[in-house]
Design a protein around this motif. Structure first.
Motif, short mmCIF file in Angstrom:
data_model
loop_
_atom_site.label_atom_id
_atom_site.label_comp_id
_atom_site.label_asym_id
_atom_site.label_seq_id
_atom_site.Cartn_x
_atom_site.Cartn_y
_atom_site.Cartn_z
N MET A 87 -29.75 21.89 6.06
CA MET A 87 -30.90 22.05 5.49
C MET A 87 -31.71 23.03 6.45
O MET A 87 -31.67 22.61 7.62
N SER A 88 -32.60 23.89 6.10
CA SER A 88 -33.09 24.90 6.89
C SER A 88 -34.45 24.27 7.34
O SER A 88 -35.30 23.33 6.39
N SER A 89 -35.07 24.72 8.37
CA SER A 89 -36.66 24.32 8.70
C SER A 89 -37.52 24.70 7.74
O SER A 89 -38.55 24.02 7.34
N ILE A 90 -37.46 26.04 6.93
CA ILE A 90 -38.23 26.43 5.85
C ILE A 90 -38.07 25.61 4.79
O ILE A 90 -39.31 25.16 4.02
N GLN A 91 -36.86 25.07 4.20
CA GLN A 91 -36.74 23.96 3.32
C GLN A 91 -37.27 22.93 3.38
O GLN A 91 -38.27 22.32 2.36
N ALA A 95 -40.77 21.42 1.52
CA ALA A 95 -40.86 20.25 0.75
C ALA A 95 -42.27 19.50 1.41
O ALA A 95 -42.72 18.67 0.62
N LYS A 96 -42.40 19.42 2.66
CA LYS A 96 -43.42 18.83 3.19
C LYS A 96 -44.94 19.12 2.69
O LYS A 96 -45.65 18.42 2.33
N ILE A 97 -44.96 20.55 2.50
CA ILE A 97 -46.17 21.03 1.80
C ILE A 97 -46.14 20.41 0.38
O ILE A 97 -47.28 19.82 -0.10
N GLU A 141 -27.82 35.19 -9.07
CA GLU A 141 -28.12 34.49 -7.81
C GLU A 141 -29.55 33.77 -7.89
O GLU A 141 -30.60 34.44 -7.94
N LEU A 142 -29.39 32.62 -7.13
CA LEU A 142 -30.77 31.73 -7.40
C LEU A 142 -31.03 31.66 -5.99
O LEU A 142 -29.97 31.23 -4.82
N HIS A 143 -32.26 31.71 -5.74
CA HIS A 143 -32.91 31.71 -4.06
C HIS A 143 -33.93 30.72 -4.35
O HIS A 143 -35.11 31.18 -4.46
N ALA A 144 -33.86 29.42 -3.69
CA ALA A 144 -34.77 28.51 -3.57
C ALA A 144 -35.34 28.37 -2.50
O ALA A 144 -34.65 28.43 -1.23
N LEU A 145 -36.76 28.29 -2.31
CA LEU A 145 -37.56 27.83 -1.00
C LEU A 145 -37.18 26.40 -0.40
O LEU A 145 -37.18 26.25 0.85
N THR A 146 -36.91 25.40 -1.30
CA THR A 146 -36.62 24.24 -0.96
C THR A 146 -35.67 23.65 -2.23
O THR A 146 -35.60 24.11 -3.11
N ASN A 147 -35.19 22.39 -2.12
CA ASN A 147 -34.50 21.69 -3.15
C ASN A 147 -34.48 20.14 -3.00
O ASN A 147 -35.27 19.51 -2.25
N LEU A 153 -36.48 17.73 -0.35
CA LEU A 153 -37.67 16.90 -0.74
C LEU A 153 -37.58 15.32 -0.64
O LEU A 153 -38.19 14.56 -0.12
N MET A 154 -36.10 15.01 -0.58
CA MET A 154 -35.82 13.48 -0.24
C MET A 154 -35.93 13.21 1.23
O MET A 154 -36.59 12.29 1.83
N GLN A 155 -35.48 14.05 1.89
CA GLN A 155 -35.61 14.02 3.32
C GLN A 155 -36.94 14.03 3.86
O GLN A 155 -37.29 13.34 4.79
#
Length: 185
Positions: free
Chosen positions: A1-5, A9-11, A170-176, A180-182
């Protein structure tokens, strides 16, 4: 999991986009039920957080080297995010309905474009991939070339991965879902 994800998610959690209710699951557009509901339309009311999402999308586009001529928002929740990106990039934009109108010009894709133009799809959330399939097929039938899709949240469902593979997308998501769970924990 990346820092941007994790950051995105926190936002989403901070402004109330994400709701949890395991004892009374939410019903999704697909008809499936789940313990989490993410309403990214709330981002529209928070300029600072909305700008962070736009900036993250711009960075993702740059990092992935995605090439395109226009942005195409998937109705309805992908439309405003496509508009923000199109404005930031000074590029044209279209939007894609779930199906063609039954009146007027009977368009599924609205906006000015030329056949063969490459459009980058923008969606707020990918769950099962059914609205994604409808949008891609409609865009391609209208003459747009579609190879990539941005989304804010990917629920990481196997069905949506199969849909994307089937469509050569190709799917490119900012978060997943995992992020969100983390972030919620």
């Amino acid at each position: 999991m990346s820092s941007i994800q994790l950051k995105i998610a926190k936002i989403l959690l901070e402004i109330g986009c994400v709701k949890f209710n395991p004892s009374h699951p939410f019903t999704y557009a697909s008809g499936l039920k789940g313990p989490i509901y993410c309403d990214n339309r709330l981002l529209l009311s928070y300029p600072k957080q909305r700008e962070l999402v736009v900036s993250a999308f711009l960075e993702l586009i740059k990092d992935k080297g995605i090439k395109f001529d226009s942005l195409a928002g998937i109705a309805t929740a992908g439309i405003p995010h496509a508009a923000f990106l199109a404005q930031s990039l000074s590029l044209p934009m279209q939007y894609i309905r779930s199906k063609a109108k039954e009146h007027g010009r009977r368009n599924q894709v609205e906006g000015d474009f030329k056949p063969g133009q490459k459009a980058l799809l923008v969606e707020d959330l990918i769950n099962q991939g059914s609205s994604l399939r409808e949008a891609v097929l409609g865009a391609r039938e209208s003459g747009l070339v579609v190879t990539d899709c941005l989304c804010i949240v990917d629920y990481q469902m196997e069905t949506s991965k199969l849909v994307a593979n089937e469509l050569g997308l190709e799917l490119h998501a900012l978060t997943n879902f995992e992020s969100l769970m983390q972030a919620a924990l």
